[in-house]
Design a protein around this motif. Sequence first.
Motif, PDB file in Angstrom:
ATOM      1  N   SER A 185      -1.100  -7.048   1.481  1.00  0.00           N
ATOM      2  CA  SER A 185      -1.511  -5.795   0.983  1.00  0.00           C
ATOM      3  C   SER A 185      -0.361  -5.327  -0.002  1.00  0.00           C
ATOM      4  N   ILE A 186      -0.606  -4.661  -1.094  1.00  0.00           N
ATOM      5  CA  ILE A 186       0.456  -4.536  -2.249  1.00  0.00           C
ATOM      6  C   ILE A 186       1.131  -3.021  -2.024  1.00  0.00           C
ATOM      7  N   ASP A 187       2.229  -3.196  -2.221  1.00  0.00           N
ATOM      8  CA  ASP A 187       3.151  -1.892  -2.084  1.00  0.00           C
ATOM      9  C   ASP A 187       3.303  -1.217  -3.684  1.00  0.00           C
ATOM     10  N   LEU A 188       3.286  -2.059  -4.614  1.00  0.00           N
ATOM     11  CA  LEU A 188       4.038  -1.674  -6.043  1.00  0.00           C
ATOM     12  C   LEU A 188       3.076  -2.148  -6.889  1.00  0.00           C
ATOM     13  N   LEU A 189       2.652  -1.428  -8.062  1.00  0.00           N
ATOM     14  CA  LEU A 189       1.798  -2.195  -9.025  1.00  0.00           C
ATOM     15  C   LEU A 189       2.480  -2.307 -10.569  1.00  0.00           C
TER      16      LEU A 189
END
Length: 384
Positions: A87-91
């Motif tokens: 899961s991604i927290d920062l783009l």
Amino acid sequence: MLRLIQSFRSLGVRHYKVLSIETSCDDTCVAILDRFDRNQAPKLLYNHSERLNSAEDGGIVPTKAHNHHQKNLAIIVKQALACTGSSIDLLCVTKGPGMRGALAVGLDFTKGLSVAWNKPLVGVHHMLGHLLLPRMESNGRHPQFPFLSLLVSGGHTMLVLTKSIVEHEILCDTIDIAVGDSLDKCAREIGIRGDMIAKEMERIIDQDIQQATSDQGVKIELPVPLRNQNGRMNMQAFSFSPFISAVKSNMPKPQEELSDNERRSMAYQIQEAIFSHVIRQLNVVLKFNGEALSGVKSFVCSGGVSANKRLRERLETELTKSFSFHYPDLELCTDNAVMIGWAGIELYENHNLATDLRVVPCRKWPLTNILDDPWWLKDSSNDR
Ligand code: AMP
Ligand code: ZN
């Protein structure tokens, strides 16, 4: 917007994962970085670049680059997420400079993910990515501020004095084309083919370095651009287009009649002449900015041409001031998304910056004005 800022705050600086996207030119690049510990380099979970082969077109066609990103980006991101399962927290995404249409593909896609996942987005300056990347090293050898960066790519040639992540002064820039462009076009003139032609030229030279350097080979007359003349002394600039004109006019015979050895010998002379110009101009800048550069101990060389071993060797032996030298890993010299992810992390962690979702691509964005962007969101709750 409120929801976005809340998620920006909740991210903090602990363990988090970053998805980064770069589409400013002709490579569709995606990376996923695991920022597991602030005192160590992030783990690279995924890194892929899909290059548009522009060899047949003789240069990048903006509409083709646009289509290339539209065709590839979603598929690569899907693959990245399937591989890492994270899961991604920062783009992080390149906001500029670059081709507007190409940038828009990456930026709009990343905005969509930011909305869907309710995660913050950082719009990154492409050249900042190149010059900060060597700071990602975990071996403690990373460049210390202030440092000098020579950015040498297909689109840029500049020497930058970097005082902090957001303070950059351009000390020397090209007055015409970039060094990579010049190397590629000269190589094409002598009949070398391929996508990254300058890389192919280096390979051909290295295949038989003794023969390439032998003075028995065919000679080609090459210029010394910006040399001192009446009324023009010690110009602090680069100029690479004279090399292309010289190769075109001084070919000893048509390219198809050159033997492999003759082509190699000419390739060597061209590469040497272009790098001699780079070194000569750097030494002029060092000479005339002695005081301003007295505290500079580190020298970064980044961008596609920094992969060249001969350029690295000549920088390390011919500059008139001694430095510790820093380069990205060979596979990260050309455009990639790792550098965008890393620069985004630096901006986020050290300056608490994220980017408003109304952001638009920025075709021109001076490196000297990183903070001068109406779309920055500053989150003071992240101050430490
Ligand atoms: P970039 O614009 O940073 O993606 O870099 C692309 C440019 O770097 C092109 O002009 C390439 O021909 C050049 N390049 C890549 N590898 C090398 C190499 N080993 N030696 C010289 N130039 C290179
Ligand atoms: Zn680049």
